[in-house]
Design an enzyme around this catalytic site. Structure first.
Site, short mmCIF file in Angstrom:
data_model
loop_
_atom_site.label_atom_id
_atom_site.label_comp_id
_atom_site.label_asym_id
_atom_site.label_seq_id
_atom_site.Cartn_x
_atom_site.Cartn_y
_atom_site.Cartn_z
N LYS A 172 0.71 -1.31 -0.03
CA LYS A 172 -0.13 -0.02 0.03
C LYS A 172 1.00 1.24 -0.24
O LYS A 172 0.40 2.17 -0.65
CB LYS A 172 -0.82 -0.04 1.00
CG LYS A 172 -1.94 -1.02 1.11
CD LYS A 172 -2.86 -1.18 0.16
CE LYS A 172 -4.18 -1.92 0.13
NZ LYS A 172 -5.05 -2.10 -0.89
N GLU A 215 -9.89 5.69 2.92
CA GLU A 215 -10.83 4.61 3.25
C GLU A 215 -9.84 3.55 3.67
O GLU A 215 -8.67 3.43 3.03
CB GLU A 215 -11.84 4.25 2.23
CG GLU A 215 -11.57 3.28 1.22
CD GLU A 215 -10.17 3.83 0.20
OE1 GLU A 215 -9.98 5.26 0.13
OE2 GLU A 215 -9.37 3.09 -0.29
N SER A 272 1.55 -9.73 -1.03
CA SER A 272 1.23 -8.30 -0.91
C SER A 272 1.33 -7.59 0.57
O SER A 272 1.65 -6.38 0.63
CB SER A 272 -0.23 -7.90 -1.36
OG SER A 272 -1.20 -8.70 -0.60
#
Ligand SMILES: Cc1ncc(COP(=O)(O)O)c(C=O)c1O
Lengths: 394, 255
Positions: free
Chosen positions: A84, A106, A373
């Site tokens: 991210k 969000e 990830s």
């Protein structure tokens, strides 16, 4: 610029937000051609995030499965513990360029919230994160991290109180303060230009993987596999293999309790074309065109839609979208812990589950790269509860 | 016949938004009829949507209640047809997010709306950039698409938004979501004047109007006054409250 991916994408937002999107597009297109922007981003990716992230041959796991060689792209080793941050750094640089002093985001699993809170601290910006109340409860460690980083977390109780509802709340907030506030979207979805810029910021994953695989194996992988929530880690991985049709690109959606039960979050495999959050894409809907509440053991995949480019890739057969259910993801989580000493995020465990299913079908010369990830520290309590419920504790 | 044009030609209309199916289908229908009998000229029939991202807490909660009780586009259209048969002169506008319309199919939706006697569609999340996909089916069934302009819309964009449109222009008074506001911004008149430089269509003002004073202020500068959350709140109390609320706004407008 073309805002659409075939029939998908676009900018389905209230008029009030169109100006902010135009401003963002202009800023990004300028930044994209500005070597100083890339210089600063690359420097931060190297020294702050710790890139490049390794490509790691999971030898024990591969030998145990007795087929393909499985390599892991270690996005879990990034600062903040997931892919991210590649995106939040890029967007924070854009926010600063636009003179915005406040960012909102969000979040589902909380990884994007943490990554946004992190860059806000880094750039001295105010930060507010919108998070569904269900996710606040099941991803509590990340709520603590956001607080520690100085962010305010707003718990959203509307609807199913997960990622979709958090995104509605963030969009509502943005409509009233877009002059001072930058909205950091956490996945390759939402209105144009977000799917484009999030992909660009995440494409570092695929570019590095391609180079690393050539260096380590002397050739490209046969398959690259990534989990798909909104699709940012997957589109970033896929971006490295756009001109190599022999590399099969595989996205793995969350099957929850199984597609047939209706309790899942697999938008491409179980959804219909719809419009939400500024884009036309596949969404899980009921027979009246209301969005359905989704279910997955993994908060980060618990979203009824998927980014527009994935929809087009799926339609055109340029990427393939599989499903892994909760039980397979949890089993994959365990297997990576035990065979490699790596605790993966539950989201990433869905991609692993597919590789575990697939590997025995191939020989030792077959190479699968799984995008790991994120790391799974945030999921420990969740896993404990899941196992307790399913009688798997010892 | 262009009902919307006739209404604006006759007077400054009061336009009332209702979240169809709230608090129940029959109470909603009673409230709408009471508002029309008091003098409301146009009704915006809100299709409840699971993810009303342009709406504040009042309309969001009303939508959830209506959906839980089974409200959907088909029932909203049937509701419209009933209002139409009782009130042939009242303007009826379908207020909707795009997804329920896409789900039913744009052409099919427009066919049903025209049959029910609806005059226009007000698509909340369909800006200029995406408008053509609905504009063609709507026009072929004689329905107006109501364009929206916000306080943040620059003039060059206003020109493109209002060009070749019909019905009326919806001016959003405040940047943000629907809901009552303590006070309206002072510059609504200036914004509306800019819009009117570029179109002969009437311009109605909405968002944040829930009192006689606000209705008065809006009527001073706009060709029509729109009220939503306040009416929805009144509906939840009683049909009389809905009627009283309508009368209060009309009083503010000097009617
Ligand atoms: C570790 C991790 N992987 C994957 C995802 C899913 O997002 P995306 O599909 O955008 O990569 C998330 C979302 O929270 C996540 O935290």
């Amino acid at each position: 610029m073309n805002m659409h991916y075939g029939i998908y994408g676009g900018q389905y937002v209230p008029e009030t937000l169109t100006g902010a999107l135009r401003e963002l597009e202009q800023t990004y297109l300028e930044a994209k051609d500005d070597p100083a922007f890339h210089g600063e981003l690359d420097d931060l990716l190297k020294h702050y995030v710790g890139r490049e992230s390794p490509l790691y041959y999971a030898k024990r796991l591969s030998e145990h499965l007795g087929g393909s060689r499985i390599y892991l792209k270690r996005e879990d080793l990034n600062h903040t513990g997931a892919h991210k941050v590649n995106n939040t750094l890029g967007q924070a640089l854009l926010a600063r360029r636009m003179g915005k002093k406040r960012v909102i985001a969000e979040t589902g699993a909380g990884m994007h919230g943490v990554a946004t809170a992190t860059v806000a601290a880094l750039f001295g910006m105010e930060c507010e994160v919108f998070m569904g109340a269900v996710d606040v409860a099941r991803q509590a460690p990340n709520v603590d991290r956001m607080h520690a980083l100085g962010a305010h977390v707003r718990s959203i109780t509307d609807g199913g109180a997960t990622l979709k509802d958090a995104m509605n709340a963030a969009l509502r907030e943005w409509a009233s303060c877009s002059d001072t506030t930058f909205y950091v979207i956490g996945t390759a979805a939402g209105p144009y230009p977000y799917p484009m810029l999030v992909k660009d910021f995440q494409s570092v994953i695929g570019k590095e993987t391609r180079r690393q695989c050539l260096e380590m194996c002397g050739r490209l992988p046969d398959q690259v596999v990534a989990c798909v929530g909104g699709g940012s880690n997957a589109i970033g991985m896929f971006a490295g293999f756009e001109d190599t049709p022999n590399v099969r690109r595989i996205g793995v959606e969350a099957g929850g309790m199984g597609i047939q039960t209706g309790q899942h979050a697999a938008s491409i495999n179980g959804g219909k074309v719809g419009i939400l959050h500024g884009m036309k894409a596949y969404f899980l809907q009921d027979t009246d065109g209301q969005m359905r509440d989704t279910y997955s053991v993994s908060a980060g995949l618990d979203y009824p839609g998927v980014g527009p480019e994935h929809c087009l890739l799926a339609d055109e057969g340029r990427a393939f979208y599989e499903v892994a259910n909760d039980d397979e993801a949890v089993a994959a989580f365990d297997m990576l812990c035990r065979y490699e000493g790596i605790i993966p995020a539950l989201e990433s465990s869905h991609a692993l589950a597919f590789a575990i299913r697939e590997a025995p079908r191939h020989g030792h010369d077959h190479i699968i790269v799984v995008n790991l990830s994120g790391r799974g520290d945030k999921d420990m309590e969740n896993i404990r509860q899941y196992k307790e419920k399913h009688g798997q504790n010892r | 016949m262009d009902r919307i044009a006739d209404i604006f030609a006759a007077r400054k209309p009061l336009i009332i938004f209702t979240s169809v199916g709230y608090p129940t289908e029959s109470r909603c229908e009673d409230a709408v009829c009471a508002a029309i009998e008091k003098g409301a000229d146009i009704i915006e029939l809100g299709v409840p949507f699971s993810d009303p991202m342009a709406d504040g807490p009042v309309i969001s909660a009303a939508s959830q209640t209506a959906i839980a009780a089974g409200m959907n586009v088909h029932k909203v259209i049937a509701f419209a047809a009933r209002i139409r048969s009782r009130h042939p002169k009242t303007g009826l506008v379908l207020f909707s997010y795009m997804n329920p319309l896409l789900h039913l199919g744009y052409d099919h939706t427009c066919t049903l709306l025209a049959e029910a006697g609806v005059d226009a569609i007000l698509p909340v999340d369909l800006p200029l950039e995406e408008r053509d996909e609905l504009l063609e089916p709507a026009r072929s069934h004689g329905l107006h698409i109501i364009p929206l302009v916000s306080p943040l819309t620059p003039e060059e964009r206003i020109i493109r938004i209002v060009k070749d449109m019909s019905g009326f222009v919806y001016y959003i008074n405040v940047a943000g979501v629907t809901g009552e506001r303590a006070a309206l911004p002072p510059n609504i008149g200036e914004h509306i004047a800019i819009i009117k430089r570029h179109t002969a269509l009437p311009v109605a003002a909405g968002f944040g109007i829930a009192s006689a004073e606000a209705a008065h202020a809006a009527a001073e500068v706009a060709d029509g006054v729109i009220s939503g959350s306040g009416f929805v709140k009144a509906c939840s109390q009683s049909t009389e409250s809905a009627a009283d609320f309508t009368a209060e706004l009309l009083r503010g407008m000097g009617r």
